[in-house]
Write a protein that holds these residues in place. Sequence first.
Motif, PDB file in Angstrom:
ATOM      1  N   PRO A 142       0.921  -1.370  -0.126  1.00  0.00           N
ATOM      2  CA  PRO A 142      -0.119   0.128   0.021  1.00  0.00           C
ATOM      3  C   PRO A 142       0.890   1.473   0.106  1.00  0.00           C
ATOM      4  O   PRO A 142       0.011   2.292  -0.394  1.00  0.00           O
ATOM      5  CB  PRO A 142      -0.540  -0.380   1.847  1.00  0.00           C
ATOM      6  N   GLN A 143       2.542   1.308   0.528  1.00  0.00           N
ATOM      7  CA  GLN A 143       3.003   2.667   0.543  1.00  0.00           C
ATOM      8  C   GLN A 143       3.058   3.201  -0.584  1.00  0.00           C
ATOM      9  O   GLN A 143       3.319   3.953  -1.315  1.00  0.00           O
ATOM     10  CB  GLN A 143       4.054   2.022   1.593  1.00  0.00           C
ATOM     11  N   VAL A 144       3.145   2.054  -1.840  1.00  0.00           N
ATOM     12  CA  VAL A 144       3.569   2.478  -3.402  1.00  0.00           C
ATOM     13  C   VAL A 144       2.238   3.365  -3.682  1.00  0.00           C
ATOM     14  O   VAL A 144       2.397   3.855  -4.526  1.00  0.00           O
ATOM     15  CB  VAL A 144       3.820   1.075  -3.872  1.00  0.00           C
ATOM     16  N   THR A 145       1.130   2.918  -3.399  1.00  0.00           N
ATOM     17  CA  THR A 145       0.261   3.948  -4.208  1.00  0.00           C
ATOM     18  C   THR A 145      -0.351   4.815  -2.880  1.00  0.00           C
ATOM     19  O   THR A 145      -1.209   5.575  -3.338  1.00  0.00           O
ATOM     20  CB  THR A 145      -1.199   2.790  -4.492  1.00  0.00           C
ATOM     21  N   LEU A 146       0.445   4.814  -2.284  1.00  0.00           N
ATOM     22  CA  LEU A 146      -0.167   6.299  -0.730  1.00  0.00           C
ATOM     23  C   LEU A 146      -0.059   7.501  -1.381  1.00  0.00           C
ATOM     24  O   LEU A 146      -1.001   7.796  -0.932  1.00  0.00           O
ATOM     25  CB  LEU A 146       0.654   5.900   0.380  1.00  0.00           C
ATOM     26  N   ILE A 147       0.932   7.804  -2.258  1.00  0.00           N
ATOM     27  CA  ILE A 147       0.742   9.095  -2.821  1.00  0.00           C
ATOM     28  C   ILE A 147      -0.286   9.379  -3.344  1.00  0.00           C
ATOM     29  O   ILE A 147      -1.026  10.027  -2.994  1.00  0.00           O
ATOM     30  CB  ILE A 147       1.727   9.669  -3.131  1.00  0.00           C
ATOM     31  N   LEU A 151      -3.202  11.689  -2.850  1.00  0.00           N
ATOM     32  CA  LEU A 151      -4.375  13.011  -3.597  1.00  0.00           C
ATOM     33  C   LEU A 151      -6.149  12.851  -4.626  1.00  0.00           C
ATOM     34  O   LEU A 151      -6.272  14.593  -4.021  1.00  0.00           O
ATOM     35  CB  LEU A 151      -3.059  13.037  -4.815  1.00  0.00           C
ATOM     36  N   VAL A 152      -5.866  11.640  -4.518  1.00  0.00           N
ATOM     37  CA  VAL A 152      -7.590  11.738  -4.989  1.00  0.00           C
ATOM     38  C   VAL A 152      -8.237  11.913  -3.593  1.00  0.00           C
ATOM     39  O   VAL A 152      -9.254  12.547  -4.333  1.00  0.00           O
ATOM     40  CB  VAL A 152      -7.779  10.096  -5.975  1.00  0.00           C
TER      41      VAL A 152
END
Length: 316
Positions: A142-147, A151-152
């Motif tokens: 989940p850290q990979v898609t966290l940013i 933002l979304v």
Amino acid sequence: MNKLMTKRKNIETARMKRWFIGVKGNDGLLIRTLIYGLLIGIGFVYLFPVIYMVSFSFKSLEDLLNPLVNWIPSTLHLENFKQAYQVLDFFPTLFQTLYVTILPALAQTAVAALVGYGFARFSFRLKNFLFVLVMVTFIIPPQVTLIPRYLVYSELNLLGNIQAFLLPATFGQGLNSAIFILIFYQFFRSIPKTLEEAALLDGAGHFRIFFTIAIPMAVPAIIISFLFSFVWYWNETYLAAIFFGDQLTTLPLELQKFAASYQRMFPAGMEESASQLNEGIRLAGTVLSILPLLIVYFITQKWFVEGVDRSGITGE
């Protein structure tokens, strides 16, 4: 005579072997000793931290500093729990924790059941590709898609409220949703298709079959999925701290900042703070934070064990 003695000796040897090893390696003294020893060892590894935590949470500062007081406190020092209760702001924090835990867990379980049933019972284009894609969502940290998610969520005004957890769970992208989809997929595949074919002949639609046949038979999978989802949402602190900010909090989050909250509530010169933050108070806060989960485990243990047992039933 020698043959008779030899025969008796062989019988005694076989009897001793059966008693010591058992029949076909089962129920023998050696096998039972190994199994019970292994279970006791594993149980001790899991229970030792809990026993240590509960024992030390009742110790006063004098007991903690006294090398002669080991496992059993000289007195039950309840002041540790009183201060930990105040620092955690226990009941308001508990209600918020249940709020941000139960609703996403329910939504995730319901959606996972529906998606798992669709993959198990229907054939459509790109089915295998979509199923692999669902499994990939579990592999990617989940850290990979966290940013991008942050933002979304920020653009959709989802930050600071339960929607940051509830909406992804509703669309099958909650915490470890792929695991629950896989559980339901395997379970629904084990249900005999003849039941659904008979219902189709009687004029039942797919949704009616799902709600009246598939769901009642999938109670074990539902119990397992909900309990695991509940625990994972309860213990989630990384995403909760980022998405909820200061608007919502949970017991695990309050436990993370326990020391800072204690120093703010009980400054060094304060009269109530006769004893500063010590291991007993910390462990009392830990006990309070996991107590609701322990209560849930004790209440649902019977259904959870039955669910694990029944989920192994295979159909045609």
